[in-house]
Enzyme design. Sequence first.
Site, PDB file in Angstrom:
ATOM      1  N   ARG A   1      -0.295  16.832  12.925  1.00 20.72           N
ATOM      2  CA  ARG A   1       0.558  15.999  12.053  1.00 20.72           C
ATOM      3  C   ARG A   1       1.013  16.659  10.755  1.00 20.72           C
ATOM      4  O   ARG A   1       0.608  17.739  10.412  1.00 20.72           O
ATOM      5  CB  ARG A   1      -0.187  14.702  11.712  1.00 20.72           C
ATOM      6  CG  ARG A   1      -1.528  14.883  11.013  1.00 20.72           C
ATOM      7  CD  ARG A   1      -2.158  13.493  10.783  1.00 20.72           C
ATOM      8  NE  ARG A   1      -3.486  13.590  10.185  1.00 20.72           N
ATOM      9  CZ  ARG A   1      -4.614  13.664  10.890  1.00 20.72           C
ATOM     10  NH1 ARG A   1      -4.588  13.677  12.222  1.00 20.72           N
ATOM     11  NH2 ARG A   1      -5.769  13.752  10.272  1.00 20.72           N
TER      12      ARG A   1
ATOM     13  N   GLN B   1       3.957   7.273   2.218  1.00 23.44           N
ATOM     14  CA  GLN B   1       3.284   6.492   3.256  1.00 23.44           C
ATOM     15  C   GLN B   1       3.119   5.077   2.720  1.00 23.44           C
ATOM     16  O   GLN B   1       2.573   4.885   1.618  1.00 23.44           O
ATOM     17  CB  GLN B   1       1.928   7.119   3.587  1.00 23.44           C
ATOM     18  CG  GLN B   1       2.044   8.423   4.347  1.00 23.44           C
ATOM     19  CD  GLN B   1       2.482   8.189   5.778  1.00 23.44           C
ATOM     20  OE1 GLN B   1       1.680   7.820   6.620  1.00 23.44           O
ATOM     21  NE2 GLN B   1       3.762   8.393   6.070  1.00 23.44           N
TER      22      GLN B   1
ATOM     23  N   TRP C   1       0.809  -1.222   0.000  1.00 26.67           N
ATOM     24  CA  TRP C   1       0.000   0.000   0.000  1.00 26.67           C
ATOM     25  C   TRP C   1       0.841   1.270   0.000  1.00 26.67           C
ATOM     26  O   TRP C   1       1.845   1.359   0.716  1.00 26.67           O
ATOM     27  CB  TRP C   1      -0.864  -0.002   1.249  1.00 26.67           C
ATOM     28  CG  TRP C   1      -1.484   1.313   1.601  1.00 26.67           C
ATOM     29  CD1 TRP C   1      -0.881   2.344   2.284  1.00 26.67           C
ATOM     30  CD2 TRP C   1      -2.800   1.772   1.289  1.00 26.67           C
ATOM     31  NE1 TRP C   1      -1.758   3.397   2.413  1.00 26.67           N
ATOM     32  CE2 TRP C   1      -2.939   3.075   1.816  1.00 26.67           C
ATOM     33  CE3 TRP C   1      -3.883   1.192   0.619  1.00 26.67           C
ATOM     34  CZ2 TRP C   1      -4.115   3.814   1.694  1.00 26.67           C
ATOM     35  CZ3 TRP C   1      -5.055   1.931   0.503  1.00 26.67           C
ATOM     36  CH2 TRP C   1      -5.167   3.227   1.039  1.00 26.67           C
ATOM     37  N   MET C   2       0.383   2.294  -0.748  1.00 31.22           N
ATOM     38  CA  MET C   2       0.994   3.624  -0.735  1.00 31.22           C
ATOM     39  C   MET C   2      -0.084   4.673  -0.521  1.00 31.22           C
ATOM     40  O   MET C   2      -1.142   4.612  -1.138  1.00 31.22           O
ATOM     41  CB  MET C   2       1.666   3.868  -2.087  1.00 31.22           C
ATOM     42  CG  MET C   2       1.934   5.331  -2.437  1.00 31.22           C
ATOM     43  SD  MET C   2       2.313   5.571  -4.193  1.00 31.22           S
ATOM     44  CE  MET C   2       4.030   5.164  -4.248  1.00 31.22           C
ATOM     45  N   ASN C   3       0.180   5.658   0.380  1.00 31.41           N
ATOM     46  CA  ASN C   3      -0.596   6.900   0.307  1.00 31.41           C
ATOM     47  C   ASN C   3       0.332   8.090   0.206  1.00 31.41           C
ATOM     48  O   ASN C   3       1.272   8.026  -0.597  1.00 31.41           O
ATOM     49  CB  ASN C   3      -1.725   6.985   1.338  1.00 31.41           C
ATOM     50  CG  ASN C   3      -1.368   6.897   2.791  1.00 31.41           C
ATOM     51  OD1 ASN C   3      -0.962   5.855   3.263  1.00 31.41           O
ATOM     52  ND2 ASN C   3      -1.545   7.961   3.533  1.00 31.41           N
ATOM     53  N   ASP C   4       0.114   9.136   0.942  1.00 31.69           N
ATOM     54  CA  ASP C   4       0.746  10.443   0.690  1.00 31.69           C
ATOM     55  C   ASP C   4       2.206  10.437   0.243  1.00 31.69           C
ATOM     56  O   ASP C   4       3.019   9.689   0.804  1.00 31.69           O
ATOM     57  CB  ASP C   4       0.761  11.266   1.978  1.00 31.69           C
ATOM     58  CG  ASP C   4      -0.543  11.272   2.722  1.00 31.69           C
ATOM     59  OD1 ASP C   4      -1.534  10.742   2.211  1.00 31.69           O
ATOM     60  OD2 ASP C   4      -0.560  11.821   3.839  1.00 31.69           O
TER      61      ASP C   4
HETATM   62  C1  FRU Z   1      -3.391  12.029   4.751  1.00 33.77           C
HETATM   63  C2  FRU Z   1      -3.021  11.325   6.028  1.00 33.77           C
HETATM   64  C3  FRU Z   1      -2.043  12.154   6.822  1.00 33.77           C
HETATM   65  C4  FRU Z   1      -1.345  11.138   7.654  1.00 33.77           C
HETATM   66  C5  FRU Z   1      -1.256   9.955   6.719  1.00 33.77           C
HETATM   67  C6  FRU Z   1      -1.335   8.631   7.393  1.00 33.77           C
HETATM   68  O1  FRU Z   1      -3.740  11.231   3.692  1.00 33.77           O
HETATM   69  O2  FRU Z   1      -4.183  11.026   6.773  1.00 33.77           O
HETATM   70  O3  FRU Z   1      -2.661  13.179   7.565  1.00 33.77           O
HETATM   71  O4  FRU Z   1      -0.086  11.599   8.053  1.00 33.77           O
HETATM   72  O5  FRU Z   1      -2.319  10.093   5.796  1.00 33.77           O
HETATM   73  O6  FRU Z   1      -1.049   7.600   6.519  1.00 33.77           O
END
Ligand code: FRU
Length: 493
Positions: free
Chosen positions: A166, A54, A35-38
């Site tokens: 955060r 992320q 998985w990847m996010n930000d």
């Molecule tokens: C945004 C978020 C950030 C947090 C991260 C956690 O997409 O919710 O605020 O640092 O993703 O994965």
Amino acid sequence: MSQALRDARRYEEEKAGLIPDGARPGFHLSARTGWMNDPNGFGRYGGKYHLFYQYHPYDSHWGPMHWGHAVSGDLLHWEYLPAALAPDMPFDHDGCFSGSALELPDGRHMLMYTGVSREMGPDGALRHVQTQNLAFGDGMDYEKYPGNPVIAAADLPEGGSRYDFRDPRIWREADGSFRALVANDLPGQGGRMLLYRSDDGLRWRFAGVLAENRGRLGRMWECPDFFELDGKYVLLGSAQDMLPRGFEYHNGNGTFYLLGDYDPQTGRFDEESDHAADYGIDFYAPQTILTPDGRRVMIGWMQNWDTCNLHTPSTPWFGQMSLPRELFLRNGVLYQRPVRELDALRRDEVVHRNVVIENDEIALPGVSGRMVDMEIDIAPAGGDYGRFAVRFAKNVDYHTTVSFRPHESVLKIDRKFSGSRRAIIHQRRAKVNHDNGRLKLRLILDRFSAEVFVNDGEKVMSATLYTDLAADGIAFFADGRVSIDVRKYALAP
Ligand code: FRU
């Protein structure tokens, strides 16, 4: 190196090798595995572009957050490096959340990120608290700072939530001192962006509230980015739980920018206007950099929290970044264009001029593919017309459509027929400027996504689509009489 990081590095090495190149985007960064996010820590270091993200390597769903890592010379060809951070300390035991990076004058790479850990509240219940932490490294391996956390609940101004605190964005001012902008929730009022300053990057103090929500743009704000552009300052943020405002914002999580003036001496930001950063379905948590030749370039997570189920659960990777986009201000809005490095990927130019379509759907010789850069100039061909559409990722079963209705000045992206089997958002509409039905589009396809740049970047609509790659047809449709000029390239990373 901790056991948790060693395990993650071993695991990703093993699993990533099982994903063939053709099964992921060609020039958009995707999760190495899992998985990847930000985007995180986007910047220059050691003569290269570094992009962290992320990352939950063990599953194609969100989980305990690590930082994945990749480097590039041109923002389009990415090379994976081993995972940079794992949740392995008391202050980040439940996740290394988003943050940013800086190259220090002594050559070290400094990361500031949010650590998530559990804390017992006065009622005896455990809750996740968020603090800001540092790690220093050489572009490959990072050591967490023994003095972590460096910004914690005690550094919050009156009323700020320690549970929603955060995504630090760090930079240095001309005098060498450090700044960090951190997102925070003021319960009842929603998000705000807090400014911190430091002389040495280690000891930080609160310096003021840069911007606050006051209940207008969603609830909690996340992922700030802040920079000067063409004489103004731009504050990028991502808001949770938004309500639509006409066609400007949409329901759910969305990305916005505030334009205004900033005085670095006083730390005061005078906000003048707010706008959506992308009008499509999938764009969130963007970060920007300044390239060595002075361009401001933005990359976002090309996904939306509410539509993460679009991908089939069995796929070994989930999550991709948007195209890197050059930013500039014109007529009081942020224009975005694909980085010019993309031009070097163009192959096999195909040009069709003055193609008249009348109440018909047509294909054009040489125009197909799933890795495509295509410009379409649309104009009425005598009288007016009701609708123009381009359909792509198309075969007899599937297609995704971008359509324009001049009478409503509305451009729509619609992936309802892309093969998705989930009851989630598949369409989004934006108001666009046009000159009596004349409109300019640039469509970038990269296997599992479409990014539509309208009128040379005045607006952008981004969406992911996971249509079978065999569906590579492109067709043009008109209700009424429309004339189009098409310039199309295959993109070869
Ligand atoms: C945004 C978020 C950030 C947090 C991260 C956690 O997409 O919710 O605020 O640092 O993703 O994965």
